[in-house]
Design a protein around this motif. Structure first.
Motif, PDB file in Angstrom:
ATOM      1  N   CYS A  21      -8.110  -4.790   3.219  1.00 40.94           N
ATOM      2  CA  CYS A  21      -8.960  -4.817   2.038  1.00 40.94           C
ATOM      3  C   CYS A  21      -9.190  -6.276   1.678  1.00 40.94           C
ATOM      4  O   CYS A  21      -8.268  -6.954   1.192  1.00 40.94           O
ATOM      5  CB  CYS A  21      -8.321  -4.068   0.883  1.00 40.94           C
ATOM      6  SG  CYS A  21      -9.247  -4.168  -0.667  1.00 40.94           S
ATOM      7  N   TRP A  35      -3.889   1.455  -3.160  1.00 38.85           N
ATOM      8  CA  TRP A  35      -4.577   2.194  -2.096  1.00 38.85           C
ATOM      9  C   TRP A  35      -4.616   3.674  -2.494  1.00 38.85           C
ATOM     10  O   TRP A  35      -3.597   4.229  -2.938  1.00 38.85           O
ATOM     11  CB  TRP A  35      -3.846   2.058  -0.769  1.00 38.85           C
ATOM     12  CG  TRP A  35      -4.042   0.763  -0.040  1.00 38.85           C
ATOM     13  CD1 TRP A  35      -3.197  -0.312  -0.043  1.00 38.85           C
ATOM     14  CD2 TRP A  35      -5.153   0.401   0.796  1.00 38.85           C
ATOM     15  NE1 TRP A  35      -3.715  -1.318   0.737  1.00 38.85           N
ATOM     16  CE2 TRP A  35      -4.905  -0.897   1.272  1.00 38.85           C
ATOM     17  CE3 TRP A  35      -6.332   1.054   1.182  1.00 38.85           C
ATOM     18  CZ2 TRP A  35      -5.782  -1.569   2.117  1.00 38.85           C
ATOM     19  CZ3 TRP A  35      -7.202   0.392   2.028  1.00 38.85           C
ATOM     20  CH2 TRP A  35      -6.932  -0.903   2.488  1.00 38.85           C
ATOM     21  N   TYR A  93     -10.165   6.132   2.924  1.00 38.55           N
ATOM     22  CA  TYR A  93      -9.172   5.309   2.248  1.00 38.55           C
ATOM     23  C   TYR A  93      -9.865   4.212   1.439  1.00 38.55           C
ATOM     24  O   TYR A  93     -10.769   3.533   1.946  1.00 38.55           O
ATOM     25  CB  TYR A  93      -8.216   4.688   3.267  1.00 38.55           C
ATOM     26  CG  TYR A  93      -7.206   5.687   3.791  1.00 38.55           C
ATOM     27  CD1 TYR A  93      -7.588   6.700   4.657  1.00 38.55           C
ATOM     28  CD2 TYR A  93      -5.872   5.629   3.382  1.00 38.55           C
ATOM     29  CE1 TYR A  93      -6.666   7.634   5.128  1.00 38.55           C
ATOM     30  CE2 TYR A  93      -4.940   6.546   3.841  1.00 38.55           C
ATOM     31  CZ  TYR A  93      -5.342   7.546   4.713  1.00 38.55           C
ATOM     32  OH  TYR A  93      -4.426   8.475   5.163  1.00 38.55           O
ATOM     33  N   CYS A  95      -9.371   0.880  -1.357  1.00 34.73           N
ATOM     34  CA  CYS A  95      -8.521  -0.061  -2.063  1.00 34.73           C
ATOM     35  C   CYS A  95      -9.075  -0.261  -3.472  1.00 34.73           C
ATOM     36  O   CYS A  95     -10.274  -0.093  -3.705  1.00 34.73           O
ATOM     37  CB  CYS A  95      -8.406  -1.392  -1.329  1.00 34.73           C
ATOM     38  SG  CYS A  95      -9.963  -2.226  -0.975  1.00 34.73           S
TER      39      CYS A  95
END
Length: 129
Positions: A21, A35, A93, A95
């Protein structure tokens, strides 16, 4: 501040990936980071968080022992090392940044997406069984 997650992809069960990230617009050292992940049809789920210095790290029980969060403030990048991946880890996913220190120390607060002020676009991780 802008966040850009990368490193996702297709991996076989048991494999590993490292997500990154990258933070721009302001120094990463200014932010506690988190996360999250979101599987199809499910709510966004907390994965873990790391304090500004990296000295305090939280990991959700479902990935503890398999996932590792770290950060390199000099590179303005936070990492999520994912090992022994399972099919159920398949998700986008994300951040996130900007949770306050007091909220970071609260399990409920750090697990709640709205506690974070900034979000990246997410990176897709697909684990084939």
């Amino acid at each position: 501040v802008q966040l850009q997650a990368s490193g996702g992809g297709l991996v076989q069960a048991g494999g590993s990936l490292r997500l990154s990230c990258a933070v721009s617009g302001r120094s990463l050292s200014s932010y506690n980071m988190g996360w999250f992940r979101q599987a199809p049809g499910k709510e966004r789920e907390f994965v873990g968080a790391i304090s500004r210095s990296g000295g305090t790290i939280f990991i959700v029980d479902s990935v503890k022992g398999r996932f590792i969060i770290s950060r390199d403030n000099d590179k303005n990048t936070v990492y999520l090392q994912m090992n022994s991946l399972k099919h159920e880890d398949t998700a986008v996913y994300y951040c996130a940044a900007g949770i306050s220190q007091s909220m970071l120390l609260s399990l409920r607060a750090r697990s709640t997406p709205r506690s974070y002020h900034y979000w990246g676009r997410g990176t897709l991780v697909t684990v084939s069984s």
